[in-house]
Scaffold this motif. Structure first.
Motif, mmCIF file in Angstrom:
data_model
loop_
_atom_site.group_PDB
_atom_site.id
_atom_site.type_symbol
_atom_site.label_atom_id
_atom_site.label_comp_id
_atom_site.label_asym_id
_atom_site.label_seq_id
_atom_site.Cartn_x
_atom_site.Cartn_y
_atom_site.Cartn_z
ATOM 1 N N GLY A 17 6.450 29.082 25.242
ATOM 2 C CA GLY A 17 7.461 28.927 26.280
ATOM 3 C C GLY A 17 6.997 29.586 27.556
ATOM 4 O O GLY A 17 5.800 29.783 27.754
ATOM 5 N N ASP A 18 7.928 29.951 28.410
ATOM 6 C CA ASP A 18 7.596 30.567 29.697
ATOM 7 C C ASP A 18 8.376 31.854 29.905
ATOM 8 O O ASP A 18 9.508 32.006 29.443
ATOM 9 N N LEU A 19 7.762 32.776 30.661
ATOM 10 C CA LEU A 19 8.464 33.949 31.155
ATOM 11 C C LEU A 19 9.477 33.533 32.216
ATOM 12 O O LEU A 19 9.442 32.402 32.708
ATOM 13 N N LEU A 20 10.343 34.457 32.591
ATOM 14 C CA LEU A 20 11.318 34.154 33.643
ATOM 15 C C LEU A 20 10.630 33.828 34.962
ATOM 16 O O LEU A 20 11.115 33.012 35.739
ATOM 17 N N TYR A 21 9.482 34.498 35.221
ATOM 18 C CA TYR A 21 8.687 34.231 36.423
ATOM 19 C C TYR A 21 7.293 34.800 36.203
ATOM 20 O O TYR A 21 7.088 35.634 35.314
ATOM 21 N N PRO A 22 6.313 34.362 36.994
ATOM 22 C CA PRO A 22 4.955 34.882 36.823
ATOM 23 C C PRO A 22 4.914 36.396 37.013
ATOM 24 O O PRO A 22 5.427 36.919 37.996
ATOM 25 N N THR A 23 4.332 37.093 36.052
ATOM 26 C CA THR A 23 4.317 38.554 36.073
ATOM 27 C C THR A 23 2.970 39.063 35.594
ATOM 28 O O THR A 23 2.434 38.576 34.595
ATOM 29 N N ASP A 24 2.445 40.052 36.292
ATOM 30 C CA ASP A 24 1.188 40.698 35.916
ATOM 31 C C ASP A 24 1.455 42.133 35.494
ATOM 32 O O ASP A 24 2.317 42.806 36.056
ATOM 33 N N GLY A 25 0.690 42.627 34.497
ATOM 34 C CA GLY A 25 0.751 44.039 34.142
ATOM 35 C C GLY A 25 1.981 44.467 33.390
ATOM 36 O O GLY A 25 2.395 45.627 33.466
ATOM 37 N N MET A 26 2.602 43.572 32.630
ATOM 38 C CA MET A 26 3.765 43.942 31.828
ATOM 39 C C MET A 26 3.361 44.801 30.640
ATOM 40 O O MET A 26 2.254 44.684 30.120
ATOM 41 N N GLY A 27 4.285 45.630 30.156
ATOM 42 C CA GLY A 27 4.166 46.230 28.847
ATOM 43 C C GLY A 27 4.812 45.309 27.824
ATOM 44 O O GLY A 27 5.542 44.370 28.176
ATOM 45 N N ALA A 28 4.549 45.567 26.540
ATOM 46 C CA ALA A 28 5.130 44.733 25.491
ATOM 47 C C ALA A 28 5.338 45.554 24.236
ATOM 48 O O ALA A 28 4.536 46.440 23.911
ATOM 49 N N THR A 29 6.419 45.258 23.524
ATOM 50 C CA THR A 29 6.694 45.902 22.253
ATOM 51 C C THR A 29 7.538 44.952 21.408
ATOM 52 O O THR A 29 8.047 43.947 21.926
ATOM 53 N N SER A 30 7.710 45.256 20.119
ATOM 54 C CA SER A 30 8.387 44.266 19.276
ATOM 55 C C SER A 30 8.900 44.868 17.981
ATOM 56 O O SER A 30 8.388 45.871 17.474
ATOM 57 N N THR A 41 4.288 43.323 37.778
ATOM 58 C CA THR A 41 4.344 42.934 39.183
ATOM 59 C C THR A 41 4.553 41.437 39.300
ATOM 60 O O THR A 41 3.833 40.651 38.675
ATOM 61 N N ARG A 42 5.524 41.038 40.089
ATOM 62 C CA ARG A 42 5.755 39.611 40.326
ATOM 63 C C ARG A 42 4.737 39.057 41.303
ATOM 64 O O ARG A 42 4.165 39.768 42.113
ATOM 65 N N ASN A 43 4.516 37.739 41.232
ATOM 66 C CA ASN A 43 3.621 37.024 42.147
ATOM 67 C C ASN A 43 2.245 37.668 42.224
ATOM 68 O O ASN A 43 1.757 38.008 43.293
ATOM 69 N N PRO A 44 1.574 37.879 41.087
ATOM 70 C CA PRO A 44 0.250 38.493 41.148
ATOM 71 C C PRO A 44 -0.710 37.658 41.985
ATOM 72 O O PRO A 44 -0.713 36.435 41.924
ATOM 73 N N GLY A 45 -1.501 38.347 42.780
ATOM 74 C CA GLY A 45 -2.470 37.678 43.633
ATOM 75 C C GLY A 45 -1.956 37.392 45.018
ATOM 76 O O GLY A 45 -2.727 37.096 45.929
ATOM 77 N N ASP A 46 -0.651 37.462 45.227
ATOM 78 C CA ASP A 46 -0.067 37.240 46.545
ATOM 79 C C ASP A 46 0.359 38.591 47.096
ATOM 80 O O ASP A 46 1.473 39.044 46.906
ATOM 81 N N ASN A 47 -0.550 39.261 47.793
ATOM 82 C CA ASN A 47 -0.300 40.633 48.221
ATOM 83 C C ASN A 47 0.899 40.751 49.153
ATOM 84 O O ASN A 47 1.536 41.793 49.231
ATOM 85 N N ALA A 48 1.198 39.679 49.861
ATOM 86 C CA ALA A 48 2.316 39.733 50.803
ATOM 87 C C ALA A 48 3.651 39.842 50.081
ATOM 88 O O ALA A 48 4.638 40.301 50.655
ATOM 89 N N GLN A 49 3.692 39.413 48.804
ATOM 90 C CA GLN A 49 4.972 39.395 48.115
ATOM 91 C C GLN A 49 4.939 40.161 46.785
ATOM 92 O O GLN A 49 5.867 40.069 45.998
ATOM 93 N N GLN A 50 3.859 40.901 46.538
ATOM 94 C CA GLN A 50 3.825 41.663 45.306
ATOM 95 C C GLN A 50 4.927 42.715 45.288
ATOM 96 O O GLN A 50 5.169 43.389 46.289
ATOM 97 N N ALA A 51 5.574 42.846 44.160
ATOM 98 C CA ALA A 51 6.623 43.849 44.013
ATOM 99 C C ALA A 51 6.661 44.303 42.562
ATOM 100 O O ALA A 51 6.823 43.481 41.665
ATOM 101 N N THR A 52 6.479 45.596 42.318
ATOM 102 C CA THR A 52 6.598 46.131 40.972
ATOM 103 C C THR A 52 8.068 46.097 40.571
ATOM 104 O O THR A 52 8.936 46.485 41.330
#
Length: 301
Positions: A17-30, A41-52
């Protein structure tokens, strides 16, 4: 994107499936039922809109589908460390706003809601490796630019510290040894933890090391991974196997290979198959977040 594999059989990953939105550097547990990802961080690679971000997302592992909102973290965390006993999850570290995080947060995987601050503290690092049993979590090395840690013997901003905590504790992590590594992967069953890959982005580490989680002894050589990749974050394990998924190398760059090891037998990693996509942020950082329904924190089956 979300991919999945059956750990007991080799083969290529399949779309989940898909995440809610493209995200880089997430943690994960289960837990054995649910996988939760957090931060990044959302929008990885787009420095103008990166936001942790502080968002948590989850999926039910028995049925494929898109991620659903779980709640929010107290702070923002990118490339954090995490561990769980299947019920209680803890996380800390990573870069955020402001700076690197030392607060330890916790949440219950089985109930939706926000994370809370435990009151405990950990080393202010990111891109660390983690292995854990149902009772104890060990966090290995990582990256830091915190002066107080950097001046205590880091190499190229790689922290020397290994530290551990009881997963049900609300206290601080405790130092017990040293290792210089960043951006690798940790996999574990209920007794043995293995770390591999990572290293300095320009000089990738191919060796794997193991530790008996209950002993807090020295890490010993286990074997080698095929690629010295900046690997994934999380714990894709069963009681018998651990998986190393995706990442990047100086050449050829992003990789989508999956390799596995058998916990009971020392040796090199073996090819498992491929992820659907090459998962890396394009800047030499790891961004593959992994989770399983049978890892060491669950105590085996």
């Amino acid at each position: 994107t979300i991919d999945y594999v059956n750990i007991a059989t080799t083969g290529n990953a399949i779309s989940f499936g898909d995440l809610l939105y493209p995200t880089d550097g997430m943690g994960a547990t289960s837990s054995s039922i649910r996988a939760v990802t957090f931060g990044g961080t959302r929008n990885p690679g787009d420095n103008a809109q990166q936001a942790t971000i502080n968002v948590m997302q989850y999926v039910t592992m028995a049925s494929s589908g898109d991620a659903i909102n779980f709640g929010d973290l107290v702070g923002t965390h990118r490339y954090s460390g995490s561990a769980t006993n299947g019920t209680r999850a803890i996380l800390f570290g990573g870069s955020g706003t402001p700076g690197y995080k030392e607060e330890i947060e916790t949440f219950n995987i089985s109930t939706l809601g926000n994370a809370v601050d435990t009151g405990g503290l950990a080393k202010r690092t990111s891109l660390m490796e983690q292995v854990y049993s149902p009772t104890r979590a060990i966090f290995i090395s990582g990256y830091t630019n915190v002066a107080a840690l950097y001046n205590q013997g880091t190499v190229d901003n790689i922290s020397k510290f290994t530290h551990y905590i009881n997963i049900t504790s609300s206290g601080n992590t405790t130092d017990f040894g040293e290792m210089y590594l960043r951006s690798g992967t940790g996999v574990s069953n209920q007794t043995r933890g293995i770390i591999g890959g990572g290293g300095n982005p320009s000089f990738p580490q191919t060796r794997m090391y193991y530790i008996t989680i209950a002993s807090l002894g020295e890490f010993q050589c286990f074997g080698e991974v095929t690629e010295g990749s900046q690997k994934g974050n999380g714990n894709a394990s069963s009681p018998t196997r651990g998986l190393f998924c995706g990442g990047s190398t100086p050449a050829p760059g992003r990789v989508n290979n999956i390799e596995y090891v058998t916990f009971s037998a020392l040796g090199n990693a073996v090819d498992f198959g491929d992820l659907i996509s090459k998962c890396d942020d394009g800047a030499g950082q790891t961004s593959t977040s992994v989770a399983s329904d049978s890892h060491g924190g669950l105590g085996g089956f």
